[in-house]
Motif scaffolding. Structure first.
Motif, PDB file in Angstrom:
ATOM      1  N   ALA A 118      93.543   0.250  13.063  1.00 24.90           N
ATOM      2  CA  ALA A 118      94.843  -0.380  12.780  1.00 24.90           C
ATOM      3  C   ALA A 118      94.637  -1.742  12.121  1.00 24.90           C
ATOM      4  CB  ALA A 118      95.634  -0.538  14.078  1.00 24.90           C
ATOM      5  N   ASN A 119      93.477  -1.920  11.506  1.00 27.12           N
ATOM      6  CA  ASN A 119      93.092  -3.228  10.970  1.00 27.12           C
ATOM      7  C   ASN A 119      94.104  -3.803   9.974  1.00 27.12           C
ATOM      8  OD1 ASN A 119      91.086  -5.416  10.619  1.00 27.12           O
ATOM      9  ND2 ASN A 119      90.891  -4.575   8.552  1.00 27.12           N
ATOM     10  N   SER A 120      94.594  -2.965   9.081  1.00 25.72           N
ATOM     11  CA  SER A 120      95.555  -3.442   8.066  1.00 25.72           C
ATOM     12  C   SER A 120      96.857  -3.893   8.715  1.00 25.72           C
ATOM     13  CB  SER A 120      95.831  -2.347   7.035  1.00 25.72           C
ATOM     14  OG  SER A 120      94.666  -2.038   6.308  1.00 25.72           O
ATOM     15  N   ASP A 131      96.637   3.066  10.913  1.00 27.60           N
ATOM     16  CA  ASP A 131      96.945   2.703   9.531  1.00 27.60           C
ATOM     17  C   ASP A 131      97.350   3.943   8.733  1.00 27.60           C
ATOM     18  OD1 ASP A 131      96.568  -0.024   9.751  1.00 27.60           O
ATOM     19  OD2 ASP A 131      94.462   0.035   9.118  1.00 27.60           O
ATOM     20  N   ALA A 132      96.567   5.022   8.882  1.00 24.23           N
ATOM     21  CA  ALA A 132      96.845   6.254   8.136  1.00 24.23           C
ATOM     22  C   ALA A 132      98.142   6.897   8.611  1.00 24.23           C
ATOM     23  CB  ALA A 132      95.686   7.232   8.287  1.00 24.23           C
ATOM     24  N   PHE A 133      98.336   6.952   9.933  1.00 24.44           N
ATOM     25  CA  PHE A 133      99.539   7.580  10.481  1.00 24.44           C
ATOM     26  C   PHE A 133     100.799   6.852  10.028  1.00 24.44           C
ATOM     27  CE2 PHE A 133     102.795   7.824  13.816  1.00 24.44           C
ATOM     28  CZ  PHE A 133     103.002   9.194  13.859  1.00 24.44           C
ATOM     29  N   CYS A 134     100.794   5.530  10.114  1.00 25.63           N
ATOM     30  CA  CYS A 134     101.980   4.756   9.734  1.00 25.63           C
ATOM     31  C   CYS A 134     102.266   4.874   8.243  1.00 25.63           C
ATOM     32  CB  CYS A 134     101.804   3.299  10.135  1.00 25.63           C
ATOM     33  SG  CYS A 134     101.904   3.047  11.930  1.00 25.63           S
ATOM     34  N   MET A 135     101.217   4.971   7.448  1.00 27.89           N
ATOM     35  CA  MET A 135     101.423   5.142   6.013  1.00 27.89           C
ATOM     36  C   MET A 135     102.056   6.507   5.729  1.00 27.89           C
ATOM     37  SD  MET A 135      98.638   4.770   2.923  1.00 27.89           S
ATOM     38  CE  MET A 135      98.355   3.045   3.342  1.00 27.89           C
ATOM     39  N   GLN A 136     101.571   7.544   6.425  1.00 24.07           N
ATOM     40  CA  GLN A 136     102.112   8.891   6.224  1.00 24.07           C
ATOM     41  C   GLN A 136     103.559   8.997   6.691  1.00 24.07           C
ATOM     42  OE1 GLN A 136      99.328  11.133   8.536  1.00 24.07           O
ATOM     43  NE2 GLN A 136      97.662  10.937   7.044  1.00 24.07           N
ATOM     44  N   GLN A 186     108.170  11.741  19.769  1.00 23.23           N
ATOM     45  CA  GLN A 186     107.353  12.666  18.988  1.00 23.23           C
ATOM     46  C   GLN A 186     105.933  12.665  19.536  1.00 23.23           C
ATOM     47  OE1 GLN A 186     107.465  12.159  14.708  1.00 23.23           O
ATOM     48  NE2 GLN A 186     105.546  13.285  14.415  1.00 23.23           N
ATOM     49  N   ALA A 187     105.470  13.834  19.962  1.00 21.46           N
ATOM     50  CA  ALA A 187     104.117  13.976  20.493  1.00 21.46           C
ATOM     51  C   ALA A 187     103.171  14.412  19.376  1.00 21.46           C
ATOM     52  CB  ALA A 187     104.105  14.998  21.624  1.00 21.46           C
ATOM     53  N   ILE A 188     102.013  13.758  19.318  1.00 25.41           N
ATOM     54  CA  ILE A 188     101.015  14.058  18.280  1.00 25.41           C
ATOM     55  C   ILE A 188      99.714  14.445  18.970  1.00 25.41           C
ATOM     56  CG2 ILE A 188      99.705  13.142  16.334  1.00 25.41           C
ATOM     57  CD1 ILE A 188     102.794  11.286  17.278  1.00 25.41           C
ATOM     58  N   ASN A 189      99.219  15.643  18.675  1.00 30.97           N
ATOM     59  CA  ASN A 189      98.021  16.172  19.330  1.00 30.97           C
ATOM     60  C   ASN A 189      96.751  15.673  18.636  1.00 30.97           C
ATOM     61  OD1 ASN A 189      96.674  19.495  20.038  1.00 30.97           O
ATOM     62  ND2 ASN A 189      96.506  17.601  21.198  1.00 30.97           N
ATOM     63  N   LYS A 190      96.583  14.355  18.637  1.00 35.93           N
ATOM     64  CA  LYS A 190      95.419  13.723  18.014  1.00 35.93           C
ATOM     65  C   LYS A 190      95.002  12.522  18.851  1.00 35.93           C
ATOM     66  CE  LYS A 190      96.693  14.916  13.230  1.00 35.93           C
ATOM     67  NZ  LYS A 190      96.974  14.369  11.868  1.00 35.93           N
ATOM     68  N   ALA A 191      93.744  12.102  18.654  1.00 36.87           N
ATOM     69  CA  ALA A 191      93.257  10.867  19.258  1.00 36.87           C
ATOM     70  C   ALA A 191      93.382   9.742  18.238  1.00 36.87           C
ATOM     71  CB  ALA A 191      91.801  11.019  19.681  1.00 36.87           C
ATOM     72  N   LEU A 192      93.510   8.531  18.720  1.00 34.78           N
ATOM     73  CA  LEU A 192      93.492   7.366  17.846  1.00 34.78           C
ATOM     74  C   LEU A 192      92.077   6.805  17.798  1.00 34.78           C
ATOM     75  CD1 LEU A 192      96.775   5.500  18.895  1.00 34.78           C
ATOM     76  CD2 LEU A 192      96.335   6.707  16.735  1.00 34.78           C
ATOM     77  N   GLY A 193      91.617   6.502  16.581  1.00 33.77           N
ATOM     78  CA  GLY A 193      90.270   5.980  16.439  1.00 33.77           C
ATOM     79  C   GLY A 193      90.119   5.126  15.201  1.00 33.77           C
ATOM     80  N   ALA A 194      88.864   4.936  14.790  1.00 34.87           N
ATOM     81  CA  ALA A 194      88.564   4.089  13.632  1.00 34.87           C
ATOM     82  C   ALA A 194      88.563   4.871  12.327  1.00 34.87           C
ATOM     83  CB  ALA A 194      87.208   3.408  13.823  1.00 34.87           C
ATOM     84  N   GLU A 195      88.483   6.223  12.439  1.00 33.78           N
ATOM     85  CA  GLU A 195      88.417   7.070  11.247  1.00 33.78           C
ATOM     86  C   GLU A 195      89.253   8.327  11.454  1.00 33.78           C
ATOM     87  OE1 GLU A 195      84.278   7.506   9.534  1.00 33.78           O
ATOM     88  OE2 GLU A 195      83.786   6.885  11.584  1.00 33.78           O
ATOM     89  N   CYS A 196      89.648   8.929  10.344  1.00 32.59           N
ATOM     90  CA  CYS A 196      90.284  10.248  10.384  1.00 32.59           C
ATOM     91  C   CYS A 196      89.163  11.283  10.317  1.00 32.59           C
ATOM     92  CB  CYS A 196      91.245  10.411   9.209  1.00 32.59           C
ATOM     93  SG  CYS A 196      92.621   9.251   9.221  1.00 32.59           S
ATOM     94  N   LYS A 197      88.905  11.974  11.425  1.00 35.61           N
ATOM     95  CA  LYS A 197      87.771  12.893  11.477  1.00 35.61           C
ATOM     96  C   LYS A 197      87.903  13.836  12.670  1.00 35.61           C
ATOM     97  CE  LYS A 197      84.871   9.933  14.390  1.00 35.61           C
ATOM     98  NZ  LYS A 197      83.563   9.283  14.554  1.00 35.61           N
ATOM     99  N   GLN A 198      87.032  14.831  12.729  1.00 35.16           N
ATOM    100  CA  GLN A 198      86.917  15.702  13.888  1.00 35.16           C
ATOM    101  C   GLN A 198      85.990  15.035  14.900  1.00 35.16           C
ATOM    102  OE1 GLN A 198      88.484  18.878  14.274  1.00 35.16           O
ATOM    103  NE2 GLN A 198      89.617  18.162  12.480  1.00 35.16           N
TER     104      GLN A 198
END
Length: 267
Positions: free
Chosen positions: A192-194, A163-168, A115-127
């Motif tokens: 991915a701290n949690s 963290d957010a992606f895995c929860m979703q 599964q390809a996801i057109n997003k970057a991985l970072g510390a926050e969910c943001k633009q």
């Protein structure tokens, strides 16, 4: 006695090689030596040690577990996922993150448990803004940091956290996480701290190079973000423990490192 022998040897060594006339030789010797300890081996997956690691070491780490989950952070066009992960772990579910739209258009052609996801991985969910060399659309060196001295395209992208992606997605455990984020690896670890603190990521591979100097990230920053992990530097045919001395850790040149969770391995 050992100290005396060392001091005498050092004195002779410096007398010979500490001269100005030997400096070109010394610099060349350093470049060769760096390669022997896992640094500057960037030519291909065999030289970098990635091929050996995925084929031999990772199989030992994940212990033939069923329903493997892999994350390819900074997948670009998917070369790593296709030539290594899918080759040696064809049944693993792979989630590949790539924010560059040009590279992503090729990434989505990979099928089967992918599964390809057109997003970057970072510390926050943001633009955020991705800087891409104008003369190289889809470049694997596109970064959230302005690295190029020449012309660059500024592309608006979306960032998420692991963290957010895995929860979703309802993902409870990541068996292998690869991060090649052109300087943004530390932010991705913070995102991915949690998962990290709970020991929910078994193994992490990440790059450390001159970009980390630009982004002002030290190896100690990464070690701090990875409690209960043992760190290793990747060699062409194995792993070597990361030295404890700061001057041997913070070598800002291409290298791949592997962090293995002590919590997961103790289960």
């Amino acid at each position: 006695m050992k100290q005396l022998i060392f001091n005498m040897t050092l004195k002779i060594y410096l007398y010979i090689f500490g001269r100005v006339s030997f400096q070109k030789f010394n610099h060349a010797a350093i470049r060769f030596h760096l390669r022997s300890i896992g640094i500057l081996n960037y030519s291909n997956h065999l030289q970098s040690g990635e091929h050996f690691f995925i084929k031999q070491e990772l199989k030992k780490i994940v212990r033939k577990k069923a329903n493997l989950v892999f994350i390819d952070g900074g997948a670009n066009i998917g070369s790593y996922s296709e030539s290594l992960l899918k080759k040696f772990f064809p049944k693993a579910q792979i989630y590949a993150f790539e924010p560059n739209p040009t590279a992503f258009r090729q990434l989505i052609n990979i099928k089967d448990n992918f599964q390809a996801i057109n997003k970057a991985l970072g510390a926050e969910c943001k633009q955020s803004i991705l800087f891409e060399p104008t003369n190289n659309p889809g470049s694997s060196h596109s970064s959230l940091y302005r690295l190029e001295h020449g012309a660059v395209n500024q592309i608006q992208i979306e960032c998420t956290t692991l963290d957010a992606f895995c929860m979703q997605q309802g993902i409870e455990h990541i068996d292998f996480l690869k991060l090649d984020l052109e300087g943004n690896e530390l932010d991705a670890l913070h995102g991915a701290n949690s998962l990290i603190k709970a020991g929910k990521i078994t193994c992490i591979q990440f790059e450390f190079n001159e970009i980390n100097y630009i982004s002002k990230i030290t190896m100690q920053d990464i070690i701090t973000a990875l409690p209960n992990y043992k760190l290793y530097r990747m060699l062409p045919k194995g792993l070597t423990p990361l030295p404890s001395a700061a001057y041997l850790q913070n070598i800002y040149a291409y290298q791949n490192l592997v962090a293995i969770s002590e919590l997961t391995q103790d289960e």
